[in-house]
Design a protein around this motif. Sequence first.
Motif, PDB file in Angstrom:
ATOM      1  N   PHE A  31       0.841  -1.192   0.000  1.00 24.92           N
ATOM      2  CA  PHE A  31       0.000   0.000   0.000  1.00 24.92           C
ATOM      3  C   PHE A  31       0.875   1.240   0.000  1.00 24.92           C
ATOM      4  O   PHE A  31       2.079   1.162   0.225  1.00 24.92           O
ATOM      5  N   SER A  32       0.265   2.368  -0.290  1.00 23.83           N
ATOM      6  CA  SER A  32       0.959   3.656  -0.301  1.00 23.83           C
ATOM      7  C   SER A  32       0.564   4.456   0.923  1.00 23.83           C
ATOM      8  O   SER A  32      -0.577   4.381   1.382  1.00 23.83           O
ATOM      9  N   VAL A  33       1.525   5.224   1.436  1.00 19.19           N
ATOM     10  CA  VAL A  33       1.302   6.075   2.614  1.00 19.19           C
ATOM     11  C   VAL A  33       1.863   7.454   2.301  1.00 19.19           C
ATOM     12  O   VAL A  33       3.001   7.572   1.856  1.00 19.19           O
ATOM     13  N   SER A  34       1.080   8.476   2.537  1.00 18.01           N
ATOM     14  CA  SER A  34       1.579   9.848   2.442  1.00 18.01           C
ATOM     15  C   SER A  34       1.957  10.298   3.845  1.00 18.01           C
ATOM     16  O   SER A  34       1.125  10.255   4.754  1.00 18.01           O
ATOM     17  N   ILE A  35       3.219  10.678   4.011  1.00 15.29           N
ATOM     18  CA  ILE A  35       3.646  11.145   5.328  1.00 15.29           C
ATOM     19  C   ILE A  35       3.195  12.597   5.489  1.00 15.29           C
ATOM     20  O   ILE A  35       2.858  13.257   4.494  1.00 15.29           O
ATOM     21  N   ALA A  57      19.348  20.203   8.731  1.00 10.44           N
ATOM     22  CA  ALA A  57      18.748  18.970   9.236  1.00 10.44           C
ATOM     23  C   ALA A  57      17.356  19.290   9.770  1.00 10.44           C
ATOM     24  O   ALA A  57      17.189  20.184  10.580  1.00 10.44           O
ATOM     25  N   LEU A  58      16.381  18.542   9.306  1.00 10.79           N
ATOM     26  CA  LEU A  58      14.989  18.782   9.669  1.00 10.79           C
ATOM     27  C   LEU A  58      14.349  17.472  10.113  1.00 10.79           C
ATOM     28  O   LEU A  58      14.848  16.393   9.808  1.00 10.79           O
ATOM     29  N   LYS A  59      13.216  17.566  10.809  1.00  8.60           N
ATOM     30  CA  LYS A  59      12.479  16.385  11.242  1.00  8.60           C
ATOM     31  C   LYS A  59      11.003  16.595  10.982  1.00  8.60           C
ATOM     32  O   LYS A  59      10.507  17.717  11.057  1.00  8.60           O
ATOM     33  N   THR A  60      10.326  15.502  10.685  1.00  6.56           N
ATOM     34  CA  THR A  60       8.873  15.530  10.596  1.00  6.56           C
ATOM     35  C   THR A  60       8.358  14.314  11.347  1.00  6.56           C
ATOM     36  O   THR A  60       8.980  13.246  11.303  1.00  6.56           O
ATOM     37  N   PRO A  61       7.268  14.451  12.090  1.00 10.96           N
ATOM     38  CA  PRO A  61       6.769  13.302  12.854  1.00 10.96           C
ATOM     39  C   PRO A  61       6.216  12.223  11.928  1.00 10.96           C
ATOM     40  O   PRO A  61       5.583  12.522  10.913  1.00 10.96           O
ATOM     41  N   ILE A  62       6.489  10.977  12.269  1.00 14.80           N
ATOM     42  CA  ILE A  62       5.940   9.854  11.522  1.00 14.80           C
ATOM     43  C   ILE A  62       5.883   8.670  12.474  1.00 14.80           C
ATOM     44  O   ILE A  62       6.815   8.419  13.215  1.00 14.80           O
ATOM     45  N   ASN A  63       4.775   7.989  12.490  1.00 15.84           N
ATOM     46  CA  ASN A  63       4.637   6.790  13.309  1.00 15.84           C
ATOM     47  C   ASN A  63       4.254   5.662  12.365  1.00 15.84           C
ATOM     48  O   ASN A  63       3.076   5.436  12.088  1.00 15.84           O
ATOM     49  N   MET A  64       5.278   4.980  11.840  1.00  9.48           N
ATOM     50  CA  MET A  64       5.028   3.930  10.855  1.00  9.48           C
ATOM     51  C   MET A  64       4.220   2.786  11.454  1.00  9.48           C
ATOM     52  O   MET A  64       3.403   2.181  10.767  1.00  9.48           O
ATOM     53  N   ASP A  65       4.415   2.491  12.721  1.00  5.62           N
ATOM     54  CA  ASP A  65       3.681   1.389  13.331  1.00  5.62           C
ATOM     55  C   ASP A  65       2.180   1.648  13.267  1.00  5.62           C
ATOM     56  O   ASP A  65       1.418   0.807  12.799  1.00  5.62           O
ATOM     57  N   SER A  66       1.732   2.817  13.724  1.00  9.40           N
ATOM     58  CA  SER A  66       0.291   3.110  13.697  1.00  9.40           C
ATOM     59  C   SER A  66      -0.217   3.276  12.266  1.00  9.40           C
ATOM     60  O   SER A  66      -1.347   2.906  11.960  1.00  9.40           O
ATOM     61  N   THR A  67       0.621   3.800  11.380  1.00 11.74           N
ATOM     62  CA  THR A  67       0.221   3.949   9.978  1.00 11.74           C
ATOM     63  C   THR A  67      -0.017   2.587   9.339  1.00 11.74           C
ATOM     64  O   THR A  67      -1.009   2.381   8.634  1.00 11.74           O
ATOM     65  N   ILE A  68       0.887   1.652   9.581  1.00 14.41           N
ATOM     66  CA  ILE A  68       0.743   0.316   9.010  1.00 14.41           C
ATOM     67  C   ILE A  68      -0.446  -0.406   9.632  1.00 14.41           C
ATOM     68  O   ILE A  68      -1.236  -1.047   8.933  1.00 14.41           O
ATOM     69  N   ARG A  69      -0.622  -0.255  10.937  1.00 11.98           N
ATOM     70  CA  ARG A  69      -1.783  -0.869  11.588  1.00 11.98           C
ATOM     71  C   ARG A  69      -3.089  -0.309  11.009  1.00 11.98           C
ATOM     72  O   ARG A  69      -4.043  -1.050  10.795  1.00 11.98           O
ATOM     73  N   ALA A  70      -3.124   0.983  10.735  1.00  6.37           N
ATOM     74  CA  ALA A  70      -4.329   1.599  10.166  1.00  6.37           C
ATOM     75  C   ALA A  70      -4.613   1.080   8.758  1.00  6.37           C
ATOM     76  O   ALA A  70      -5.773   0.954   8.363  1.00  6.37           O
ATOM     77  N   ASN A  71      -3.564   0.772   8.014  1.00  4.67           N
ATOM     78  CA  ASN A  71      -3.743   0.290   6.638  1.00  4.67           C
ATOM     79  C   ASN A  71      -3.922  -1.219   6.539  1.00  4.67           C
ATOM     80  O   ASN A  71      -4.145  -1.738   5.454  1.00  4.67           O
ATOM     81  N   THR A  72      -3.794  -1.929   7.656  1.00  5.10           N
ATOM     82  CA  THR A  72      -3.953  -3.390   7.640  1.00  5.10           C
ATOM     83  C   THR A  72      -4.974  -3.850   8.677  1.00  5.10           C
ATOM     84  O   THR A  72      -4.925  -4.999   9.126  1.00  5.10           O
TER      85      THR A  72
END
Length: 180
Positions: A31-35, A57-72
Amino acid sequence: MKCNIIIVLVVVLLVVGCTCNEIKEKLLPSFSVSIPAIKLTVPPLPSVTNEEIPVGALKTPINMDSTIRANTAGAFGANSVHRVKVKKLVITSSNADNANNLSNFESARMTIFNDTASTDIAVIQFPKNYTDSITYTPVASPEISSYLRGLNLSYNLYWKNRKKTTKFLKLNVQVTLGVQ
């Protein structure tokens, strides 16, 4: 009865022959995810140089665990992911004009990093004519799942300008990742 035992034995041997990772890889849908959009303000660049200019150097929040859980539907988390690659980047300028727009830049490079490594995820060449938006689809995107295990995506941006700019340019960078 003997036939049933043989069938069960064959199925057990097939399952045992596959590792847990191979089973997860076959079951996890792609699947595709837009951060979350990366918002930048590029200051005026009063001169043209032959060097890349680091944005920093910059940062943006991302929680891949919750994103993947939401998509599965909660079936898989970040530890189930085998591959993550950049599918697309879209850069837009909300305040572009004829003298200050994306054509003022010759190129841009985006690098992601963690404590021990870094890799280029995009090298973009900008058109010479006016544009306030560009879509970049990488031909060969590196595998970046190891960079996305934390709660933030850390990245560096570099610009090389073609023409000087006379005002702050407000940019929005939307990154779409392919996950498997």
